[in-house]
Design a protein around this motif. Structure first.
Motif, PDB file in Angstrom:
ATOM      1  N   ALA A  30       2.268  51.653  41.504  1.00 49.36           N
ATOM      2  CA  ALA A  30       2.073  50.161  40.961  1.00 49.36           C
ATOM      3  C   ALA A  30       2.772  49.125  41.883  1.00 49.36           C
ATOM      4  CB  ALA A  30       2.419  50.127  39.493  1.00 49.36           C
ATOM      5  N   TYR A  32       2.739  46.052  40.763  1.00 47.56           N
ATOM      6  CA  TYR A  32       3.188  45.283  39.647  1.00 47.56           C
ATOM      7  C   TYR A  32       3.433  46.043  38.523  1.00 47.56           C
ATOM      8  CZ  TYR A  32       1.888  41.378  42.721  1.00 47.56           C
ATOM      9  OH  TYR A  32       1.774  40.435  43.956  1.00 47.56           O
ATOM     10  N   VAL A  33       4.625  45.665  37.694  1.00 47.82           N
ATOM     11  CA  VAL A  33       4.920  46.549  36.391  1.00 47.82           C
ATOM     12  C   VAL A  33       5.104  45.556  35.293  1.00 47.82           C
ATOM     13  CG1 VAL A  33       6.479  48.209  35.325  1.00 47.82           C
ATOM     14  CG2 VAL A  33       6.025  48.475  37.779  1.00 47.82           C
ATOM     15  N   ALA A  34       4.599  45.914  34.053  1.00 50.84           N
ATOM     16  CA  ALA A  34       4.676  45.014  32.985  1.00 50.84           C
ATOM     17  C   ALA A  34       5.503  45.641  31.901  1.00 50.84           C
ATOM     18  CB  ALA A  34       3.336  44.646  32.584  1.00 50.84           C
ATOM     19  N   VAL A  51       5.500  40.378  33.674  1.00 52.69           N
ATOM     20  CA  VAL A  51       5.183  41.394  34.807  1.00 52.69           C
ATOM     21  C   VAL A  51       6.159  41.039  36.077  1.00 52.69           C
ATOM     22  CG1 VAL A  51       3.301  41.889  36.700  1.00 52.69           C
ATOM     23  CG2 VAL A  51       2.839  41.064  34.216  1.00 52.69           C
ATOM     24  N   ASP A  53       7.460  42.101  39.974  1.00 52.89           N
ATOM     25  CA  ASP A  53       7.246  42.916  41.127  1.00 52.89           C
ATOM     26  C   ASP A  53       8.058  44.223  41.394  1.00 52.89           C
ATOM     27  OD1 ASP A  53       7.700  43.659  44.163  1.00 52.89           O
ATOM     28  OD2 ASP A  53       6.634  41.866  44.535  1.00 52.89           O
ATOM     29  N   GLU A  59      10.237  38.446  38.469  1.00 48.86           N
ATOM     30  CA  GLU A  59       9.332  38.241  37.750  1.00 48.86           C
ATOM     31  C   GLU A  59       8.203  37.518  38.265  1.00 48.86           C
ATOM     32  OE1 GLU A  59       8.186  35.565  33.616  1.00 48.86           O
ATOM     33  OE2 GLU A  59      10.315  36.441  33.671  1.00 48.86           O
ATOM     34  N   ARG A  96      -2.341  41.328  37.269  1.00 50.41           N
ATOM     35  CA  ARG A  96      -2.770  42.403  36.441  1.00 50.41           C
ATOM     36  C   ARG A  96      -1.742  43.166  36.855  1.00 50.41           C
ATOM     37  NH1 ARG A  96      -6.957  45.434  33.889  1.00 50.41           N
ATOM     38  NH2 ARG A  96      -6.997  47.620  34.234  1.00 50.41           N
ATOM     39  N   PRO A  97      -1.193  44.030  35.979  1.00 48.34           N
ATOM     40  CA  PRO A  97      -0.062  44.962  36.226  1.00 48.34           C
ATOM     41  C   PRO A  97      -0.767  46.297  36.560  1.00 48.34           C
ATOM     42  CG  PRO A  97      -0.087  44.725  33.785  1.00 48.34           C
ATOM     43  CD  PRO A  97      -1.069  43.368  34.497  1.00 48.34           C
ATOM     44  N   THR A 201      12.089  45.209  33.097  1.00 51.10           N
ATOM     45  CA  THR A 201      10.983  44.922  32.231  1.00 51.10           C
ATOM     46  C   THR A 201      10.945  44.879  30.564  1.00 51.10           C
ATOM     47  OG1 THR A 201      10.336  47.117  32.313  1.00 51.10           O
ATOM     48  CG2 THR A 201       9.327  45.923  33.779  1.00 51.10           C
TER      49      THR A 201
END
Length: 216
Positions: A30, A32-34, A51, A53, A59, A96-97, A201
């Motif tokens: 991924a 992007y991680v949420a 979300v 990086d 963020e 979108r994560p 996160t």
């Protein structure tokens, strides 16, 4: 699907959906991680998704949704209080994560279908659960150094991993949610905890939902 209103209805949904959980690493790592979390004040709630990086942990997007609980507090069915608001928050994101990090359980659940499994199956996004305490299972003593792990075992089944994210601090409890393997989930959690016990996160989402509840 009508949202359940009783424990029996909710358990039936869990039994129906848990067969859809995919225990495999799906897609590329991924970008992007949420983090996802919910804060409560009586029946009021704020559901937050933040979300970051994955490379920098900076963020890049967030959404906070205010609402009211639509399901009673019942151990093992906590997802039915949190999923509606979190799904709405996810829909509001512009970024979108590729991975959801839930403040709660995934497979480490009596019916092997905690919050991370539920959100992963409903969204199709890879998901993991990172909990502060165990719900089911036991583990052996961990070494006190960052990165130490021990299998979380319920009966004769490995349901997760206890993970020491910082030297000498209490472990967190990692379990798969959907479209991810346990080794990958553990590696992700260690990458998300460079400084503190909890993933960045989770820390950001916790702050966002508490601020949303206070300011709303």
């Amino acid at each position: 699907m009508d949202w359940p209103t009783t424990a029996a209805e909710a358990i039936a949904v869990q039994e129906e959906l848990r067969g859809r959980v995919e225990v495999a690493d799906v897609g590329e790592p991924a970008r992007y991680v949420a983090g996802l979390d919910v804060a409560y004040d009586g029946d009021r709630l704020a559901a937050a998704v933040v979300v970051v990086d994955a490379a920098t942990l900076v963020e890049v997007d967030r959404a906070v949704v205010l609402g009211e609980t639509a399901f009673p507090y019942i151990p093992g069915l906590f997802a039915f209080r949190e999923v509606p608001g979190l799904l709405t928050a996810l829909e509001k994101l512009k970024v979108r994560p590729g991975l959801l990090v839930c403040d709660g359980q995934g497979f480490a659940h009596p019916r092997r279908f905690g919050l991370a499994c539920h959100l992963g199956v409903l969204t199709g996004i890879p998901a993991i659960g990172v909990a502060k305490t165990t719900f089911v299972g036991r583990h052996s003593e961990l070494a006190r150094t960052r990165g130490a792990t021990a299998e979380l075992v319920d009966g004769d089944e490995v349901v997760g991993e206890a993970v020491r994210t910082q030297d000498g601090v209490k472990p967190v409890y990692v379990s798969i949610g959907h479209r991810v393997t346990l080794p990958t989930a553990v590696a992700q959690v260690l990458r998300l905890t460079p400084t503190y016990r909890l993933p960045e996160t989770t820390r950001l989402a916790d702050r966002a939902c508490r601020e949303g509840l206070r300011d709303g």
